[in-house]
Design a protein around this motif. Sequence first.
Motif, PDB file in Angstrom:
ATOM      1  N   LEU A 198      34.456  30.050  45.117  1.00  0.00           N
ATOM      2  CA  LEU A 198      33.722  28.719  45.011  1.00  0.00           C
ATOM      3  C   LEU A 198      34.048  28.175  43.336  1.00  0.00           C
ATOM      4  O   LEU A 198      34.314  27.005  43.178  1.00  0.00           O
ATOM      5  CB  LEU A 198      32.727  28.527  45.783  1.00  0.00           C
ATOM      6  CG  LEU A 198      32.097  26.943  46.005  1.00  0.00           C
ATOM      7  CD1 LEU A 198      33.319  26.414  46.620  1.00  0.00           C
ATOM      8  CD2 LEU A 198      30.997  27.027  46.676  1.00  0.00           C
TER       9      LEU A 198
ATOM     10  N   HIS B  49      34.679  36.603  48.694  1.00  0.00           N
ATOM     11  CA  HIS B  49      34.366  35.774  49.447  1.00  0.00           C
ATOM     12  C   HIS B  49      34.858  34.056  49.512  1.00  0.00           C
ATOM     13  O   HIS B  49      34.647  33.906  48.502  1.00  0.00           O
ATOM     14  CB  HIS B  49      32.671  35.721  49.464  1.00  0.00           C
ATOM     15  CG  HIS B  49      31.808  34.909  50.379  1.00  0.00           C
ATOM     16  ND1 HIS B  49      31.482  35.212  51.500  1.00  0.00           N
ATOM     17  CD2 HIS B  49      31.325  33.676  50.079  1.00  0.00           C
ATOM     18  CE1 HIS B  49      30.610  34.391  52.056  1.00  0.00           C
ATOM     19  NE2 HIS B  49      30.525  33.542  51.240  1.00  0.00           N
TER      20      HIS B  49
ATOM     21  N   ASP C 213      34.344  30.385  50.714  1.00  0.00           N
ATOM     22  CA  ASP C 213      33.557  29.448  51.183  1.00  0.00           C
ATOM     23  C   ASP C 213      34.361  28.266  51.618  1.00  0.00           C
ATOM     24  O   ASP C 213      34.680  27.217  50.814  1.00  0.00           O
ATOM     25  CB  ASP C 213      32.486  28.982  50.067  1.00  0.00           C
ATOM     26  CG  ASP C 213      31.433  30.052  49.964  1.00  0.00           C
ATOM     27  OD1 ASP C 213      30.773  30.434  50.733  1.00  0.00           O
ATOM     28  OD2 ASP C 213      31.195  30.499  48.872  1.00  0.00           O
TER      29      ASP C 213
ATOM     30  N   HIS D 237      33.504  32.466  55.149  1.00  0.00           N
ATOM     31  CA  HIS D 237      32.630  31.851  55.465  1.00  0.00           C
ATOM     32  C   HIS D 237      32.670  30.266  55.953  1.00  0.00           C
ATOM     33  O   HIS D 237      32.872  29.425  54.949  1.00  0.00           O
ATOM     34  CB  HIS D 237      31.537  31.878  54.347  1.00  0.00           C
ATOM     35  CG  HIS D 237      30.206  31.220  54.654  1.00  0.00           C
ATOM     36  ND1 HIS D 237      29.296  31.192  53.255  1.00  0.00           N
ATOM     37  CD2 HIS D 237      29.333  30.643  55.391  1.00  0.00           C
ATOM     38  CE1 HIS D 237      28.043  30.475  53.878  1.00  0.00           C
ATOM     39  NE2 HIS D 237      28.343  30.464  55.295  1.00  0.00           N
TER      40      HIS D 237
ATOM     41  N   PRO E  86      23.186  25.735  52.349  1.00  0.00           N
ATOM     42  CA  PRO E  86      24.819  25.991  52.043  1.00  0.00           C
ATOM     43  C   PRO E  86      25.324  24.423  51.520  1.00  0.00           C
ATOM     44  O   PRO E  86      24.574  23.425  51.815  1.00  0.00           O
ATOM     45  CB  PRO E  86      25.208  26.419  53.250  1.00  0.00           C
ATOM     46  CG  PRO E  86      24.231  25.703  54.424  1.00  0.00           C
ATOM     47  CD  PRO E  86      23.079  26.022  53.655  1.00  0.00           C
ATOM     48  N   GLY E  87      26.127  24.574  50.724  1.00  0.00           N
ATOM     49  CA  GLY E  87      26.923  23.384  50.420  1.00  0.00           C
ATOM     50  C   GLY E  87      27.389  23.424  48.671  1.00  0.00           C
ATOM     51  O   GLY E  87      28.402  22.602  48.538  1.00  0.00           O
ATOM     52  N   LYS E  88      26.845  24.254  47.984  1.00  0.00           N
ATOM     53  CA  LYS E  88      27.191  24.129  46.711  1.00  0.00           C
ATOM     54  C   LYS E  88      26.533  25.533  46.003  1.00  0.00           C
ATOM     55  O   LYS E  88      25.693  26.007  46.331  1.00  0.00           O
ATOM     56  CB  LYS E  88      26.646  22.990  45.973  1.00  0.00           C
ATOM     57  CG  LYS E  88      25.340  22.905  45.752  1.00  0.00           C
ATOM     58  CD  LYS E  88      25.050  21.469  45.046  1.00  0.00           C
ATOM     59  CE  LYS E  88      23.357  21.362  45.052  1.00  0.00           C
ATOM     60  NZ  LYS E  88      22.968  20.057  44.434  1.00  0.00           N
TER      61      LYS E  88
ATOM     62  N   ASP F 243      23.670  35.347  50.512  1.00  0.00           N
ATOM     63  CA  ASP F 243      24.470  34.392  49.988  1.00  0.00           C
ATOM     64  C   ASP F 243      23.793  33.243  49.393  1.00  0.00           C
ATOM     65  O   ASP F 243      23.061  32.700  49.928  1.00  0.00           O
ATOM     66  CB  ASP F 243      25.419  33.998  50.999  1.00  0.00           C
ATOM     67  CG  ASP F 243      26.647  32.832  50.285  1.00  0.00           C
ATOM     68  OD1 ASP F 243      26.560  32.620  49.388  1.00  0.00           O
ATOM     69  OD2 ASP F 243      27.521  32.613  51.316  1.00  0.00           O
ATOM     70  N   GLY F 244      23.918  33.398  48.021  1.00  0.00           N
ATOM     71  CA  GLY F 244      23.377  32.000  47.331  1.00  0.00           C
ATOM     72  C   GLY F 244      22.132  32.517  46.325  1.00  0.00           C
ATOM     73  O   GLY F 244      21.365  33.089  46.799  1.00  0.00           O
TER      74      GLY F 244
ATOM     75  N   VAL G  96      26.905  38.318  48.081  1.00  0.00           N
ATOM     76  CA  VAL G  96      27.774  37.252  47.721  1.00  0.00           C
ATOM     77  C   VAL G  96      27.202  36.494  46.599  1.00  0.00           C
ATOM     78  O   VAL G  96      26.225  36.077  46.415  1.00  0.00           O
ATOM     79  CB  VAL G  96      27.892  36.139  48.736  1.00  0.00           C
ATOM     80  CG1 VAL G  96      28.912  35.033  48.487  1.00  0.00           C
ATOM     81  CG2 VAL G  96      28.294  36.772  50.083  1.00  0.00           C
ATOM     82  N   VAL G  97      28.198  36.462  45.322  1.00  0.00           N
ATOM     83  CA  VAL G  97      27.782  35.878  44.025  1.00  0.00           C
ATOM     84  C   VAL G  97      28.884  35.016  43.697  1.00  0.00           C
ATOM     85  O   VAL G  97      30.091  35.237  43.420  1.00  0.00           O
ATOM     86  CB  VAL G  97      27.618  37.044  43.088  1.00  0.00           C
ATOM     87  CG1 VAL G  97      27.163  36.447  41.603  1.00  0.00           C
ATOM     88  CG2 VAL G  97      26.526  38.212  43.529  1.00  0.00           C
TER      89      VAL G  97
END
Length: 257
Positions: A33, A56, A58, A89, A164-166, A194-195, A214-215
């Motif tokens: 992302l 990953h 997104d 994801h 989630p979203g950004k 994740d996050g 997840v990075v």
Amino acid sequence: MEMTADRFSSAARAARLAVWDAAPRPFVTPSLLNCNFARVGEELDALRKAGVVGVHLDVMDGHFVDNLSYGASVAKDWRRVTDFPFDTHLMMSDPGKYLDAFVDAGCDIIVVHIEVLPNPVPLLRRIRAAGCRASLCLNPPTPFSAIAPYLDEVDAVLVMSVHPGKGGQSFMPEVLDKVRAVRAARPALPISIDGGIKPVTAAEAVAAGATQLVVGTGVFRPDGNYAAALAELAQEIRRGSQRGSVPTETAGLPSHE
Ligand code: DX5
Ligand code: ZN
């Protein structure tokens, strides 16, 4: 340059999943992302040279989450240039509608959200029948009890540690109780988080039982030295692993059968 059709075969997917399974855990999967979308080929190359095993993806639909990111046609173009397993994801309100497109695009692990699936079993079985791995994801406010009945239907669980979203948000430590709950319920099940994963939070997540981190922004840092970022993460992951596996305190968690 069209030696790539083979990457879309089921044999190629099986080979990617064999690499995925064989990777020493815990491991880091960079989220694309925050990479430079104008130079994804170079970004993938840099990650490969830094020892990454898989990436990953997104996918944001602008409905389940506020943002739009990219869809299956973009993933398919990336598949033409890389053998990385794609941990995909789907932050989507209707993942079943688009599943076939992501399978055809060469995605390998398909992650779907429990929040949009009153009964996730049919979709999880479709994912596995397609030769992919099925993972169930839960948002920070969603309790462990929401996924507990389905643990025999999944190959992994993904615990969101931000809303989630950004990318670039702060890690929410309270979700680690859910990592511990999954670990206690299924000692051998892969658990992703994740996050907001940076070196310090990576150690905490691993100590709680996470096997895949997840990075996003923690890898794609401005100086472009992804190898250094991954090395720092690896050091803290080792520390977290040594700190000792799975705390048993699950008090306060929702009960489950
Ligand atoms: C959040 C995504 C994550 C996120 C990771 O909506 O699912 O994969 O972008 O980015 P960082 O590591 O920056 O939180
Ligand atoms: Zn993600």
